[in-house]
Write a protein that holds these residues in place. Structure first.
Motif, PDB file in Angstrom:
ATOM      1  N   LYS A   1      35.692  49.107  12.247  1.00  0.00           N
ATOM      2  CA  LYS A   1      34.947  50.113  12.162  1.00  0.00           C
ATOM      3  C   LYS A   1      36.455  51.159  12.516  1.00  0.00           C
ATOM      4  O   LYS A   1      35.619  52.596  12.291  1.00  0.00           O
ATOM      5  CB  LYS A   1      33.868  50.417  13.700  1.00  0.00           C
ATOM      6  N   ASN A   2      37.712  51.298  12.040  1.00  0.00           N
ATOM      7  CA  ASN A   2      38.186  51.896  12.125  1.00  0.00           C
ATOM      8  C   ASN A   2      38.625  53.189  13.417  1.00  0.00           C
ATOM      9  O   ASN A   2      38.313  53.977  13.809  1.00  0.00           O
ATOM     10  CB  ASN A   2      38.093  53.320  10.962  1.00  0.00           C
ATOM     11  N   LEU A   3      38.225  52.279  14.114  1.00  0.00           N
ATOM     12  CA  LEU A   3      37.577  53.404  15.723  1.00  0.00           C
ATOM     13  C   LEU A   3      39.081  52.825  16.963  1.00  0.00           C
ATOM     14  O   LEU A   3      38.966  53.591  17.620  1.00  0.00           O
ATOM     15  CB  LEU A   3      36.244  52.879  15.838  1.00  0.00           C
ATOM     16  N   GLY A   4      39.610  52.458  16.706  1.00  0.00           N
ATOM     17  CA  GLY A   4      41.213  52.052  17.771  1.00  0.00           C
ATOM     18  C   GLY A   4      41.485  50.890  16.721  1.00  0.00           C
ATOM     19  O   GLY A   4      41.717  50.448  15.925  1.00  0.00           O
ATOM     20  N   GLY A   5      42.872  50.196  18.080  1.00  0.00           N
ATOM     21  CA  GLY A   5      43.484  49.138  17.460  1.00  0.00           C
ATOM     22  C   GLY A   5      44.831  49.305  18.395  1.00  0.00           C
ATOM     23  O   GLY A   5      44.870  50.417  18.956  1.00  0.00           O
ATOM     24  N   GLU A   6      46.074  47.951  17.884  1.00  0.00           N
ATOM     25  CA  GLU A   6      46.476  48.175  19.057  1.00  0.00           C
ATOM     26  C   GLU A   6      47.610  48.776  18.897  1.00  0.00           C
ATOM     27  O   GLU A   6      47.792  49.769  17.636  1.00  0.00           O
ATOM     28  CB  GLU A   6      47.371  46.914  18.505  1.00  0.00           C
ATOM     29  N   LYS A   7      48.561  49.305  20.374  1.00  0.00           N
ATOM     30  CA  LYS A   7      49.683  50.970  19.908  1.00  0.00           C
ATOM     31  C   LYS A   7      50.341  50.584  21.184  1.00  0.00           C
ATOM     32  O   LYS A   7      50.174  50.049  22.229  1.00  0.00           O
ATOM     33  CB  LYS A   7      48.558  52.554  20.225  1.00  0.00           C
ATOM     34  N   VAL A   8      52.157  50.772  20.751  1.00  0.00           N
ATOM     35  CA  VAL A   8      53.118  50.415  21.676  1.00  0.00           C
ATOM     36  C   VAL A   8      53.195  52.299  21.664  1.00  0.00           C
ATOM     37  O   VAL A   8      53.893  52.911  21.144  1.00  0.00           O
ATOM     38  CB  VAL A   8      54.165  49.278  21.332  1.00  0.00           C
ATOM     39  N   ASN A   9      53.455  51.980  23.022  1.00  0.00           N
ATOM     40  CA  ASN A   9      53.503  53.687  24.264  1.00  0.00           C
ATOM     41  C   ASN A   9      55.030  53.613  24.711  1.00  0.00           C
ATOM     42  O   ASN A   9      55.369  52.748  25.727  1.00  0.00           O
ATOM     43  CB  ASN A   9      52.635  54.481  24.533  1.00  0.00           C
ATOM     44  N   PHE A  10      55.892  54.825  24.581  1.00  0.00           N
ATOM     45  CA  PHE A  10      56.560  55.021  25.575  1.00  0.00           C
ATOM     46  C   PHE A  10      56.919  55.721  26.412  1.00  0.00           C
ATOM     47  O   PHE A  10      56.477  56.468  26.158  1.00  0.00           O
ATOM     48  CB  PHE A  10      58.059  55.121  24.342  1.00  0.00           C
ATOM     49  N   ARG A  11      57.572  56.397  27.581  1.00  0.00           N
ATOM     50  CA  ARG A  11      58.134  56.811  28.524  1.00  0.00           C
ATOM     51  C   ARG A  11      58.515  58.050  28.629  1.00  0.00           C
ATOM     52  O   ARG A  11      58.009  59.149  27.896  1.00  0.00           O
ATOM     53  CB  ARG A  11      58.076  56.123  30.361  1.00  0.00           C
ATOM     54  N   LEU A  12      59.556  57.244  27.835  1.00  0.00           N
ATOM     55  CA  LEU A  12      60.682  58.458  26.671  1.00  0.00           C
ATOM     56  C   LEU A  12      60.757  59.732  26.022  1.00  0.00           C
ATOM     57  O   LEU A  12      59.301  59.444  24.566  1.00  0.00           O
ATOM     58  CB  LEU A  12      61.840  57.639  25.958  1.00  0.00           C
ATOM     59  N   ARG A  13      60.712  60.109  26.008  1.00  0.00           N
ATOM     60  CA  ARG A  13      59.869  61.816  25.526  1.00  0.00           C
ATOM     61  C   ARG A  13      61.102  62.234  24.386  1.00  0.00           C
ATOM     62  O   ARG A  13      62.569  61.203  24.746  1.00  0.00           O
ATOM     63  CB  ARG A  13      59.963  62.761  25.857  1.00  0.00           C
TER      64      ARG A  13
ATOM     65  N   SER B   1      29.589  43.330  29.632  1.00  0.00           N
ATOM     66  CA  SER B   1      30.354  43.916  29.024  1.00  0.00           C
ATOM     67  C   SER B   1      29.330  43.607  27.545  1.00  0.00           C
ATOM     68  O   SER B   1      30.063  43.541  26.395  1.00  0.00           O
ATOM     69  CB  SER B   1      31.840  43.707  28.410  1.00  0.00           C
ATOM     70  N   GLY B   2      28.532  43.310  27.593  1.00  0.00           N
ATOM     71  CA  GLY B   2      27.490  42.744  26.425  1.00  0.00           C
ATOM     72  C   GLY B   2      27.915  41.641  25.955  1.00  0.00           C
ATOM     73  O   GLY B   2      28.890  40.493  26.201  1.00  0.00           O
ATOM     74  N   GLU B   3      28.259  41.466  24.651  1.00  0.00           N
ATOM     75  CA  GLU B   3      28.817  40.486  23.463  1.00  0.00           C
ATOM     76  C   GLU B   3      29.674  39.773  23.950  1.00  0.00           C
ATOM     77  O   GLU B   3      30.561  39.278  24.110  1.00  0.00           O
ATOM     78  CB  GLU B   3      28.794  40.341  22.379  1.00  0.00           C
ATOM     79  N   PHE B   4      30.605  40.665  24.800  1.00  0.00           N
ATOM     80  CA  PHE B   4      32.224  40.311  25.322  1.00  0.00           C
ATOM     81  C   PHE B   4      32.435  39.640  27.094  1.00  0.00           C
ATOM     82  O   PHE B   4      32.866  39.063  27.320  1.00  0.00           O
ATOM     83  CB  PHE B   4      33.244  41.490  25.363  1.00  0.00           C
ATOM     84  N   ASP B   5      30.853  38.872  27.341  1.00  0.00           N
ATOM     85  CA  ASP B   5      30.851  38.960  28.692  1.00  0.00           C
ATOM     86  C   ASP B   5      31.702  37.309  28.599  1.00  0.00           C
ATOM     87  O   ASP B   5      31.083  36.709  27.948  1.00  0.00           O
ATOM     88  CB  ASP B   5      29.700  38.894  29.316  1.00  0.00           C
ATOM     89  N   GLY B   6      32.121  37.241  29.458  1.00  0.00           N
ATOM     90  CA  GLY B   6      32.907  36.318  29.997  1.00  0.00           C
ATOM     91  C   GLY B   6      34.635  35.302  29.272  1.00  0.00           C
ATOM     92  O   GLY B   6      35.210  34.638  29.988  1.00  0.00           O
ATOM     93  N   LEU B   7      34.705  36.666  28.829  1.00  0.00           N
ATOM     94  CA  LEU B   7      36.026  37.100  28.137  1.00  0.00           C
ATOM     95  C   LEU B   7      37.332  36.872  29.227  1.00  0.00           C
ATOM     96  O   LEU B   7      36.649  38.110  30.117  1.00  0.00           O
ATOM     97  CB  LEU B   7      36.519  37.622  26.731  1.00  0.00           C
TER      98      LEU B   7
ATOM     99  N   SER C   1      37.507  44.127  17.040  1.00  0.00           N
ATOM    100  CA  SER C   1      36.239  45.054  16.581  1.00  0.00           C
ATOM    101  C   SER C   1      36.126  46.349  16.774  1.00  0.00           C
ATOM    102  O   SER C   1      35.706  47.341  15.552  1.00  0.00           O
ATOM    103  CB  SER C   1      35.323  45.144  17.639  1.00  0.00           C
ATOM    104  N   LEU C   2      37.286  47.120  17.359  1.00  0.00           N
ATOM    105  CA  LEU C   2      36.636  48.944  16.906  1.00  0.00           C
ATOM    106  C   LEU C   2      38.079  49.142  15.211  1.00  0.00           C
ATOM    107  O   LEU C   2      37.351  49.838  14.792  1.00  0.00           O
ATOM    108  CB  LEU C   2      37.825  49.250  18.101  1.00  0.00           C
TER     109      LEU C   2
END
Ligand code: ANZ
Ligand code: ZN
Length: 810
Positions: free
Chosen positions: A399-411, A377-383, A395-396
């Protein structure tokens, strides 16, 4: 006294009604106790053993509470809308309103024959316009608040019957009526935004006095999942899509991505060469239910879309597949597949020969689904997994390519039903103004009676012109009414708020009153409601709280589920198996109290079990024994004149207070079977006492009074009759619950065995407080022991207090 029978049931039911005995006292809310049983669904026409098992024992519990000084509010009503009545109409032509009213009338009679403390002045019936007017009001309030909205959603559709089917009408993917394969059809429908409350609904579960299993089920149903959202781009296009993952640390191991067949992207990215295959796959998916699609054992299937995506962490090109194990309604409807570390992806990759690349160290075999150290996993090796998730998402994020997110099963809660027998959704569609809510003053939007039930592709309301054609509340122009009705779970999501003011014309409920009446103190009903009804009711309470209508957070403070009564064969009761028990037959034969007491004695309340006719007979005999004791006691007049209690009196007194304590403690916990066992012991003690030559009638009557009081909640009619025989001129339920005397439970004599060289030679009664030396002395001076040790040498005397003395002699 006369023998117990239904005549006695009727006599007391009449008296209770005449004296308004169970009327709730609205002026004494300090000691109010709101006891609620899930209301009846009048589709079966008859009250069955299961209803009885829910209502009878809870009524007994509430009666004890009343005698303990609580002001009990125990209402009853009917959850009267729903599919069965409409299906019955299609089959027989009997209008749902007529069949429902008939069933309700029958069930009311049966409930009255049970002799429970229901306050019928507060009865409510959800199909009554005076009730559903307020169900519609609730809809309007949620709509105003932005908690009701419309969107497209699939329904089950039978192409042969031309009709929408409820989930329970689809059997193994086939229409229950004609066995045609059921498909899905997209319709614009109404939803309630329960997901807005997902966090609170989850966080507040722990504070509830509910069965642990139910709490766990609800938590799972809400299903909070903390992870991350990651953006992938599509090769040779400017389209992007996101995936939801709980394992961002495995991002380097992504060897393909999968879209749900319903994902909007599918159409846009599928290449012409793949088009036909993809289309066929999408059609096949329509026949599967979400539950089937989530099954772990089912073989994972999919098709290649022809398109590729770019992994944002390493720029690698990966194929985009379409697979039905990805659900469109969860997360983003797209997943990054990491076959080395996920079971489903592993099975899929193996089947379709896709690369499997390990990025987490640990375990010998793949898939390795535990946590470990990152590799490849490149620079992340060992974590570690935990550090890696955060590092990759951070890291994402940069670059605006991701972030933390909470999801629910509930609809969100889909509340539209393409059915007649429900509360019409109070909305009109105007050509000029669009979707317009009906004004509050115009409620209820009443169900028309004359409609066409023929199943021809349109629901009865959707072809009822007189209902559909209306004017727009906003502009007065032509408008069409919404033809869908509300899910019956909407009716039952707020009924507990209506009971205290069930007849009010001007309000759904009186906020001031319900703020002091609620939450419900004890709610009892079946465990099958763990995830739907019990969650919807919590949501509605919270929504109304946030609108300022109520000031409490939770509707049901304490919850109990009764067990299931099975047929004598141990199988679930059903008409088709011919193993149902008709309460009516037993009641006419033995009386309602015998039936109720059998249910309470024969089964653990939360366990239930198989029916037994012998059990009913043994309870009938128990009642007869009590009758004889009461008669016997009334006839005994001789006095012994002693002020100090005799030994037999002490004995009876012991069982009396043992019973009071046991019945109180066990009933509190709804362990009614052991409570009745304590009463049976008390009855045995009575019989023993009555065999004495001399008895003390004053004391006897005192004991009998206590006995009838603790029996009263379990056998309300019969106990009133006994109570009257003892000369009482008021209801036993207006008397106080007895309190046990702990000193009566201390036996002042104990029996001990005396052994010589390990063999029991004598048993003697000694005062219970003796010291070791006094016990030795009492044993050695006993005549039998003296004779047996004559001429022997006593070497040792061992005393085990309260039980045994062993004499070692040679
Ligand atoms: C990559 C990955 C690698 C995942 C790995 C798991 C293990 P819960 O806990 O239920 O939230 N997933 C996401 N959206 C999905 C959907 N719409 N249908 C089916 N599966 C979906 O599960 C989250 C995980 O389920 C996500 O994490 C995703 O697979 C999958 F070694 O992403 B995972
Ligand atoms: Zn208009």
């Amino acid at each position: 006294m006369s023998n117990y029978s239904t005549a006695i049931d009727k006599k007391w039911q009449q008296k209770w009604a005449d004296t308004n005995l169970y009327k709730f006292d609205e002026n004494n809310l300090d000691k109010k106790l709101y006891v609620l049983e899930m209301f009846s669904y009048p589709s079966g026409a008859q009250l069955h053993a299961g209803h009885w098992f829910n209502y009878g024992p809870v009524d007994s519990w509430a009666r004890m509470k009343r005698m303990q000084g609580f002001n009990v509010f125990q209402p009853m009503g009917f959850d009267a809308f729903g599919l069965p009545a409409e299906n019955y109409a299609i089959k027989t032509g009997v209008h749902p309103k007529d069949s429902t009213e008939k069933n309700v009338a029958t069930m009311e009679e049966q409930l009255k024959a049970m002799g429970a403390m229901f306050d019928w002045d507060h009865e409510l019936i959800t199909c009554d316009p005076q009730y559903y007017k307020w169900t519609q009001w609730l809809f309007l309030k949620l709509y105003e608040k932005g908690l009701a909205y419309r969107k497209k959603a699939p329904v089950n559709w039978c192409p042969s019957c031309n009709t929408v089917l409820a989930n329970e009408q689809v059997l193994d993917g086939l229409c229950e009526r004609c066995d045609t394969e059921v498909t899905k059809k997209n319709l614009t429908q109404w939803f309630f935004k329960i997901t807005e409350y997902a966090d609170e609904l989850l966080d507040m579960i722990d504070g509830l006095d509910w069965p642990e299993k139910t709490k766990a089920m609800q938590k799972h149903w809400i299903g909070r999942s903390t992870g991350g959202q990651i953006t992938f781009s599509i090769v040779d296009s400017d389209l992007l899509f996101e995936v939801f993952t709980t394992r961002a640390d495995t991002l380097f191991g992504v060897s393909y991505v999968v879209l749900a067949p319903e994902n909007d992207l599918v159409e846009k990215i599928t290449t012409p060469e793949q088009f036909e295959e993809v289309q066929k796959y999408i059609d096949d998916t329509k026949k599967q239910s979400e539950i089937e699609r989530q099954s772990i054992t089912r073989e994972k299937t999919g098709v290649f879309s022809g398109a590729y995506a770019i992994n944002p962490i390493n720029g690698r090109k990966v194929p985009i597949w379409i697979g039905d194990y990805v659900l469109n309604s969860y997360g983003t409807g797209a997943v990054m597949a990491v076959p080395a570390h996920d079971e489903r992806d592993f099975a899929f990759a193996t089947k379709y020969n896709l690369p499997i690349e390990r990025v987490i160290e640990g375990g010998e075999e793949l898939p390795f689904t535990e946590h470990g150290k990152m590799i490849n996993s490149g620079e992340f090796d060992g974590l570690s997994t935990k550090e890696g998730k955060k590092a990759i998402l951070d890291s994402l994020n940069d670059k605006n390519l991701g972030g933390e997110k909470v999801n629910f099963r509930l609809r969100d809660w889909l509340v539209s039903r393409q059915r007649y027998w429900g509360a019409p959704i109070p909305v009109v569609y105007c050509e000029k103004c669009g979707t317009v809510a009906v004004h509050e003053e115009q409620l209820p939007v009443e169900l028309p009676y004359d409609v066409d039930f023929a199943p021809d592709g349109k629901s009865p309301l959707a072809k009822c012109e007189s209902f559909l054609n209306t004017t727009c509340p906003k502009c007065g122009g032509k408008a069409t009414r919404e033809a869908d009705t509300l899910d019956t779970f909407v009716c039952s999501s707020w009924y507990y708020l209506r009971y205290p003011d069930a007849n009010s014309d001007s309000n759904p409920f009186d906020s001031g009153k319900i703020n002091s009446m609620l939450p419900v103190d004890k709610y009892v009903g079946g465990p099958e409601h763990a995830c739907m009804h019990l969650l919807y009711a919590r949501f509605i309470t919270k929504a109304l709280r946030d609108m300022g209508y109520v000031n409490f957070d939770e509707p049901f403070k304490s919850l109990t589920h009764q067990g299931l009564i099975l047929g004598a064969d141990g199988l679930k009761m059903s008409k088709s198996k011919g193993n149902t028990i008709s309460p009516d037959d037993y009641i006419s034969k033995h009386g309602s109290d015998v039936f109720r007491m059998y249910l309470m004695f024969g089964f653990g309340y939360t366990e239930g079990g198989a029916w037994s006719d012998d059990g009913v007979k043994s309870i009938a005999r128990f009642v007869e024994r009590i009758e004889r004791i009461v008669d016997n006691a009334i006839n005994r007049t001789s006095e012994n004149g002693l002020s100090e209690m005799t030994k037999p009196e002490k004995e009876l007194n012991f069982w009396r207070h043992t019973a009071i304590k046991g019945v109180t403690d066990d009933s509190e916990k709804m362990q009614f079977n052991t409570a009745i066992a304590r009463m049976m012991e008390f009855v045995n003690a009575f019989n023993k006492y009555l065999n004495e030559k001399e008895i003390n009638p004053t004391f006897l009557k005192e004991c009998l009074i206590d006995f009838i009081k603790i029996l009263a909640p379990f056998a309300p009619h019969f106990s009133e009759e006994c109570w009257e025989s003892l000369g009482m001129d008021y209801s036993v339920f207006n008397d106080k619950w007895p309190v046990f005397d702990s000193s009566a439970l201390v036996k002042d004599e104990v029996e001990i065995a005396i052994q010589i060289n390990g063999k029991i030679k004598a048993k003697i009664n000694i005062p219970s407080g003796l010291s070791e030396d006094e016990i030795k002395e009492a044993s050695l001076t006993n005549d039998t022991i003296k004779a047996a040790t004559e001429g022997k040498n006593i070497i040792k005397v061992i005393v085990i207090k309260g039980r045994l003395v062993n004499i070692v002699a040679k």
